[in-house]
Write a protein that holds these residues in place. Structure first.
Motif, mmCIF file in Angstrom:
data_model
loop_
_atom_site.group_PDB
_atom_site.id
_atom_site.type_symbol
_atom_site.label_atom_id
_atom_site.label_comp_id
_atom_site.label_asym_id
_atom_site.label_seq_id
_atom_site.Cartn_x
_atom_site.Cartn_y
_atom_site.Cartn_z
ATOM 1 N N THR A 13 0.851 -1.194 0.000
ATOM 2 C CA THR A 13 0.000 0.000 0.000
ATOM 3 C C THR A 13 0.886 1.243 0.000
ATOM 4 O OG1 THR A 13 -0.165 0.197 2.421
ATOM 5 C CG2 THR A 13 -1.748 -1.256 1.311
ATOM 6 N N GLY A 14 0.323 2.333 -0.487
ATOM 7 C CA GLY A 14 1.156 3.522 -0.688
ATOM 8 C C GLY A 14 2.312 3.174 -1.603
ATOM 9 N N SER A 38 -2.559 2.441 -4.203
ATOM 10 C CA SER A 38 -2.520 3.804 -3.677
ATOM 11 C C SER A 38 -3.810 4.491 -4.102
ATOM 12 C CB SER A 38 -1.295 4.587 -4.166
ATOM 13 O OG SER A 38 -1.484 5.040 -5.492
ATOM 14 N N ARG A 39 -4.002 5.703 -3.627
ATOM 15 C CA ARG A 39 -5.261 6.381 -3.946
ATOM 16 C C ARG A 39 -5.369 6.774 -5.416
ATOM 17 N NH1 ARG A 39 -5.328 10.927 0.620
ATOM 18 N NH2 ARG A 39 -3.112 10.800 0.152
ATOM 19 N N ASN A 65 -7.979 3.709 -1.015
ATOM 20 C CA ASN A 65 -7.776 4.545 0.162
ATOM 21 C C ASN A 65 -7.889 3.603 1.357
ATOM 22 O OD1 ASN A 65 -7.890 6.228 2.357
ATOM 23 N ND2 ASN A 65 -9.654 7.413 1.658
ATOM 24 N N GLY A 67 -7.863 3.963 4.399
ATOM 25 C CA GLY A 67 -8.658 4.416 5.530
ATOM 26 C C GLY A 67 -10.118 4.037 5.425
ATOM 27 N N CYS A 72 -10.535 -1.430 1.419
ATOM 28 C CA CYS A 72 -9.587 -2.470 1.827
ATOM 29 C C CYS A 72 -10.067 -3.841 1.353
ATOM 30 C CB CYS A 72 -9.417 -2.484 3.346
ATOM 31 S SG CYS A 72 -8.492 -1.089 4.007
ATOM 32 N N ALA A 93 1.211 2.667 3.383
ATOM 33 C CA ALA A 93 0.464 3.922 3.232
ATOM 34 C C ALA A 93 0.432 4.676 4.551
ATOM 35 C CB ALA A 93 -0.953 3.634 2.754
ATOM 36 N N LYS A 112 -8.786 11.180 9.995
ATOM 37 C CA LYS A 112 -8.124 10.862 8.734
ATOM 38 C C LYS A 112 -6.732 10.283 8.978
ATOM 39 C CE LYS A 112 -7.157 12.830 4.160
ATOM 40 N NZ LYS A 112 -7.269 14.048 3.312
ATOM 41 N N THR A 116 -5.757 6.302 8.079
ATOM 42 C CA THR A 116 -4.726 5.915 7.111
ATOM 43 C C THR A 116 -3.601 5.124 7.756
ATOM 44 O OG1 THR A 116 -5.202 7.871 5.768
ATOM 45 C CG2 THR A 116 -3.090 6.776 5.400
ATOM 46 N N ASN A 117 -3.148 5.565 8.924
ATOM 47 C CA ASN A 117 -1.954 4.992 9.536
ATOM 48 C C ASN A 117 -2.218 3.783 10.428
ATOM 49 O OD1 ASN A 117 0.265 7.000 8.763
ATOM 50 N ND2 ASN A 117 -1.303 8.347 9.599
ATOM 51 N N GLY A 120 -6.524 1.335 8.599
ATOM 52 C CA GLY A 120 -6.317 0.601 7.355
ATOM 53 C C GLY A 120 -5.405 -0.601 7.515
#
Length: 248
Positions: A13-14, A38-39, A65, A67, A72, A93, A112, A116-117, A120
């Motif tokens: 991811t990311g 990734s987004r 995304n 988050g 997911c 990500a 947010k 994300t951190n 997810g």
């Protein structure tokens, strides 16, 4: 040395830029087929084309995304639908938001950053980890930050999320062991796109706090990621590997 990940499938991811891009390319060079998430789908597609051209490995770009729990699930379904398995999951990500003071951090901003951190990686690890355990093997790698141990005033929600991610690593290692290994790479300062926004002098200041006298470059993460993704780390789980140049 051969290809230690030959026949494996890795999800990053990311994965379209920065440290994620570097890990995707390293995994593919090591023989793994890759899912790049990734987004921004276009960025994933561009890297997927590079992977195919440079390594000959299959690469699946997926917009996600992390988050969002529903996204997911779409990512996991796409990976298993295309390859039938996932052997390596790298939760890379991440994001932080700038704020003038803690009392001006809005609920939406805080949510947010946590989503994300931390949220997810939790959801992806739960979905993939259960399938890895049923299949009998797998490796999950969470990408954390020195902020988890050294929180800065302008990154408190991010630091809290990364500290939670490191706790999640240990919990997942015990939940899905012995079949699945789960580890953390705790990254120091790296020269990625984020560094472009650093104030003048910060790069030199960060370098002064490292034993190696420099900040990291994206290529520095490849060896650590391959170590934890492959059987080279067969007896390593629930661990945090500091990749920070000897930061203090």
């Amino acid at each position: 040395m051969g290809k230690p990940l030959s026949g494996k499938v890795s999800v990053v991811t990311g994965g379209s830029r920065g440290l994620g891009r570097e890990m995707v390319l390293a995994l593919a060079e090591a023989g793994s087929e890759v899912v790049i998430a990734s987004r921004k789908l276009a960025a994933c597609e561009e890297l997927a084309a590079d992977v195919r051209a440079e390594t000959g490995q299959r690469a699946l770009p997926v917009a996600c995304n992390v988050g969002d729990w529903a996204q997911c699930e779409v990512l996991v379904d796409a990976a298993y639908g295309e390859f039938g398995t996932v052997d390596v999951l790298i939760n890379n990500a991440g994001m932080s938001l700038l704020y003038p003071s803690l009392d001006q951090v809005s609920e939406a901003m805080f949510d947010k950053v946590i989503a994300t951190n931390l949220k997810g990686p939790f959801r992806l690890s739960a979905l993939v980890g259960a399938r890895m355990a049923a299949a009998g093997s797998g490796s999950i790698v969470n990408i954390s930050s020195i902020e988890a141990a050294h929180p800065e005033p302008l990154a408190v929600p991010y630091a809290a999320a990364k500290a939670g991610l490191e706790a999640l690593t240990v919990g997942l290692a015990h939940t899905y062991g012995p079949a699945v290994r789960v580890n953390t790479i705790r990254c120091g300062a790296f020269d990625t796109d984020i560094a472009k926004a650093w104030p003048e002098g910060l790069r030199a200041e960060l370098a002064r706090h490292t034993a190696l006298g420099r900040i990291g470059v994206p290529a520095d993460i490849a060896g650590a990621a391959l170590f934890l993704a492959s059987d080279a780390s067969a007896y390593v789980t629930g661990a945090t590997l500091a990749l920070d140049g000897g930061f203090r």
